[in-house]
Design a protein around this motif. Structure first.
Motif, PDB file in Angstrom:
ATOM      1  N   MET A 229     -12.570   4.196  -0.306  1.00 51.28           N
ATOM      2  CA  MET A 229     -11.411   4.522  -1.111  1.00 51.28           C
ATOM      3  C   MET A 229     -10.736   5.771  -0.542  1.00 51.28           C
ATOM      4  O   MET A 229     -11.406   6.708  -0.137  1.00 51.28           O
ATOM      5  CB  MET A 229     -11.845   4.765  -2.560  1.00 51.28           C
ATOM      6  N   ASN A 230      -9.409   5.744  -0.555  1.00 51.87           N
ATOM      7  CA  ASN A 230      -8.666   6.890  -0.049  1.00 51.87           C
ATOM      8  C   ASN A 230      -8.846   8.085  -0.990  1.00 51.87           C
ATOM      9  O   ASN A 230      -8.701   7.951  -2.206  1.00 51.87           O
ATOM     10  CB  ASN A 230      -7.183   6.531   0.071  1.00 51.87           C
ATOM     11  N   PRO A 231      -9.151   9.284  -0.462  1.00 53.75           N
ATOM     12  CA  PRO A 231      -9.372  10.463  -1.322  1.00 53.75           C
ATOM     13  C   PRO A 231      -8.149  10.885  -2.132  1.00 53.75           C
ATOM     14  O   PRO A 231      -8.280  11.607  -3.121  1.00 53.75           O
ATOM     15  CB  PRO A 231      -9.785  11.564  -0.341  1.00 53.75           C
ATOM     16  N   LEU A 232      -6.951  10.419  -1.758  1.00 50.29           N
ATOM     17  CA  LEU A 232      -5.755  10.737  -2.541  1.00 50.29           C
ATOM     18  C   LEU A 232      -5.869  10.225  -3.977  1.00 50.29           C
ATOM     19  O   LEU A 232      -5.298  10.800  -4.900  1.00 50.29           O
ATOM     20  CB  LEU A 232      -4.500  10.141  -1.889  1.00 50.29           C
TER      21      LEU A 232
ATOM     22  N   PRO B 150      -2.674   1.698   4.357  1.00 48.47           N
ATOM     23  CA  PRO B 150      -2.851   1.020   3.057  1.00 48.47           C
ATOM     24  C   PRO B 150      -3.837   1.744   2.141  1.00 48.47           C
ATOM     25  O   PRO B 150      -4.834   2.294   2.601  1.00 48.47           O
ATOM     26  CB  PRO B 150      -3.394  -0.355   3.439  1.00 48.47           C
ATOM     27  N   ILE B 151      -3.534   1.711   0.834  1.00 50.33           N
ATOM     28  CA  ILE B 151      -4.413   2.295  -0.180  1.00 50.33           C
ATOM     29  C   ILE B 151      -4.817   1.233  -1.200  1.00 50.33           C
ATOM     30  O   ILE B 151      -5.993   1.026  -1.456  1.00 50.33           O
ATOM     31  CB  ILE B 151      -3.744   3.494  -0.880  1.00 50.33           C
ATOM     32  N   VAL B 152      -3.826   0.561  -1.791  1.00 49.31           N
ATOM     33  CA  VAL B 152      -4.057  -0.469  -2.807  1.00 49.31           C
ATOM     34  C   VAL B 152      -2.969  -1.524  -2.661  1.00 49.31           C
ATOM     35  O   VAL B 152      -1.826  -1.203  -2.336  1.00 49.31           O
ATOM     36  CB  VAL B 152      -4.002   0.143  -4.236  1.00 49.31           C
TER      37      VAL B 152
ATOM     38  N   GLU C  68     -13.034   1.742 -10.683  1.00 52.64           N
ATOM     39  CA  GLU C  68     -12.368   2.034 -11.958  1.00 52.64           C
ATOM     40  C   GLU C  68     -11.108   2.874 -11.721  1.00 52.64           C
ATOM     41  O   GLU C  68     -10.038   2.585 -12.250  1.00 52.64           O
ATOM     42  CB  GLU C  68     -13.375   2.796 -12.825  1.00 52.64           C
ATOM     43  N   ARG C  69     -11.224   3.897 -10.905  1.00 47.55           N
ATOM     44  CA  ARG C  69     -10.106   4.794 -10.597  1.00 47.55           C
ATOM     45  C   ARG C  69      -9.007   4.046  -9.839  1.00 47.55           C
ATOM     46  O   ARG C  69      -7.821   4.215 -10.105  1.00 47.55           O
ATOM     47  CB  ARG C  69     -10.618   5.985  -9.789  1.00 47.55           C
ATOM     48  N   GLN C  70      -9.376   3.198  -8.881  1.00 47.61           N
ATOM     49  CA  GLN C  70      -8.396   2.420  -8.126  1.00 47.61           C
ATOM     50  C   GLN C  70      -7.617   1.482  -9.047  1.00 47.61           C
ATOM     51  O   GLN C  70      -6.400   1.353  -8.925  1.00 47.61           O
ATOM     52  CB  GLN C  70      -9.085   1.597  -7.033  1.00 47.61           C
ATOM     53  N   LEU C  71      -8.318   0.827  -9.969  1.00 41.13           N
ATOM     54  CA  LEU C  71      -7.664  -0.110 -10.882  1.00 41.13           C
ATOM     55  C   LEU C  71      -6.734   0.610 -11.853  1.00 41.13           C
ATOM     56  O   LEU C  71      -5.640   0.124 -12.151  1.00 41.13           O
ATOM     57  CB  LEU C  71      -8.711  -0.932 -11.631  1.00 41.13           C
ATOM     58  N   ILE C  72      -7.150   1.766 -12.356  1.00 37.57           N
ATOM     59  CA  ILE C  72      -6.290   2.547 -13.257  1.00 37.57           C
ATOM     60  C   ILE C  72      -5.015   2.967 -12.527  1.00 37.57           C
ATOM     61  O   ILE C  72      -3.910   2.849 -13.051  1.00 37.57           O
ATOM     62  CB  ILE C  72      -7.053   3.766 -13.820  1.00 37.57           C
ATOM     63  N   PHE C  73      -5.153   3.417 -11.291  1.00 39.95           N
ATOM     64  CA  PHE C  73      -3.989   3.815 -10.509  1.00 39.95           C
ATOM     65  C   PHE C  73      -3.033   2.634 -10.304  1.00 39.95           C
ATOM     66  O   PHE C  73      -1.821   2.752 -10.468  1.00 39.95           O
ATOM     67  CB  PHE C  73      -4.426   4.395  -9.158  1.00 39.95           C
ATOM     68  N   ALA C  74      -3.569   1.473  -9.941  1.00 42.25           N
ATOM     69  CA  ALA C  74      -2.754   0.280  -9.695  1.00 42.25           C
ATOM     70  C   ALA C  74      -1.998  -0.154 -10.942  1.00 42.25           C
ATOM     71  O   ALA C  74      -0.927  -0.763 -10.853  1.00 42.25           O
ATOM     72  CB  ALA C  74      -3.628  -0.853  -9.191  1.00 42.25           C
ATOM     73  N   ALA C  75      -2.515   0.174 -12.103  1.00 44.88           N
ATOM     74  CA  ALA C  75      -1.913  -0.275 -13.360  1.00 44.88           C
ATOM     75  C   ALA C  75      -0.503   0.248 -13.576  1.00 44.88           C
ATOM     76  O   ALA C  75       0.298  -0.396 -14.255  1.00 44.88           O
ATOM     77  CB  ALA C  75      -2.793   0.134 -14.535  1.00 44.88           C
ATOM     78  N   VAL C  76      -0.150   1.387 -13.017  1.00 44.16           N
ATOM     79  CA  VAL C  76       1.192   1.934 -13.238  1.00 44.16           C
ATOM     80  C   VAL C  76       2.253   0.977 -12.705  1.00 44.16           C
ATOM     81  O   VAL C  76       3.251   0.711 -13.367  1.00 44.16           O
ATOM     82  CB  VAL C  76       1.357   3.329 -12.599  1.00 44.16           C
ATOM     83  N   MET C  77       2.064   0.430 -11.522  1.00 48.15           N
ATOM     84  CA  MET C  77       3.015  -0.524 -10.975  1.00 48.15           C
ATOM     85  C   MET C  77       3.029  -1.813 -11.794  1.00 48.15           C
ATOM     86  O   MET C  77       4.058  -2.431 -11.978  1.00 48.15           O
ATOM     87  CB  MET C  77       2.687  -0.818  -9.509  1.00 48.15           C
ATOM     88  N   VAL C  78       1.857  -2.193 -12.314  1.00 53.16           N
ATOM     89  CA  VAL C  78       1.769  -3.391 -13.152  1.00 53.16           C
ATOM     90  C   VAL C  78       2.577  -3.199 -14.435  1.00 53.16           C
ATOM     91  O   VAL C  78       3.327  -4.080 -14.848  1.00 53.16           O
ATOM     92  CB  VAL C  78       0.295  -3.736 -13.473  1.00 53.16           C
TER      93      VAL C  78
END
Length: 195
Positions: free
Chosen positions: A1-4, A73-75, A178-188
């Motif tokens: 996972m990207n540290p960003l 790429p990140i997500v 969990e953190r990756q999915l929460i981040f992706a949710a904003v675009m969703v």
């Protein structure tokens, strides 16, 4: 996972455009104003572009790619054509499936069950129908929240650009799916619920 993705606070700014078919965002650290990431829809098909200018925009497929400012790429967030509800897949920086967003029927503010790639529950994402606030909850604990940040009446009035603030609670482990999915949710949220 990207540290960003281990940051706690993100400002997601939709790029301004009067007549645009694709959605794109710049992602910042709101405290330092540092540009962290970019989000685009790189390969939008002709028919999808046409339907994006109709009342069927919400039903069109999307493929949102989040990258570093250098293009790494990140997500990646994908959905096919949607009629009654959206089921969205989320992939990591290597193109591996990490989870799904399953939209729930009959929720007034919008609700998704967020699950990992084995369909095990990660958390729920639920919005209020009276405003623009979304919460991520698991076992009665708030993991994160998303709210709309206004950029000024002039900009908001003449364009469809939106700004969002994602705040991730420190109880969410760093370097986690969990953190990756929460981040992706904003675009969703923006693509599915607020278009």
């Amino acid at each position: 996972m990207n540290p960003l993705l281990n940051e706690k606070l993100f400002l997601i700014k939709e790029k301004v455009g009067m007549f645009k078919a694709s959605n794109s965002y710049d992602i910042f650290n709101p405290e330092s104003n540092k540009h962290l990431m970019t989000s685009t829809e790189p390969d939008l098909g002709t028919f999808t572009k046409i339907f994006r200018f109709t009342k069927y925009k919400r039903h069109t497929p999307f493929n949102v790619l989040v990258t570093t400012t250098e293009g790494k790429p990140i997500v990646n967030i994908k959905r096919g054509v949607a009629f009654f509800r959206s089921d969205i897949e989320v992939f990591d920086e290597k193109g591996q499936l990490i989870g799904h967003f399953n939209q729930k029927f009959w929720s007034f503010g919008g609700k998704f069950e967020i699950v990992d790639k084995q369909q095990k529950p990660v958390c729920t994402l639920e919005g209020k129908w009276t405003g623009w606030d979304f919460k991520f909850n698991k076992d009665g604990k708030e993991l994160a929240s998303v709210s709309k940040k206004w950029a000024g009446i002039g900009k908001e009035f003449f364009t469809s650009a939106d700004n969002y603030v994602l705040s991730i609670n420190e109880i969410v482990p760093q370097d986690s799916v969990e953190r990756q999915l929460i981040f992706a949710a904003v675009m969703v949220i923006d693509m599915v619920l607020k278009e």
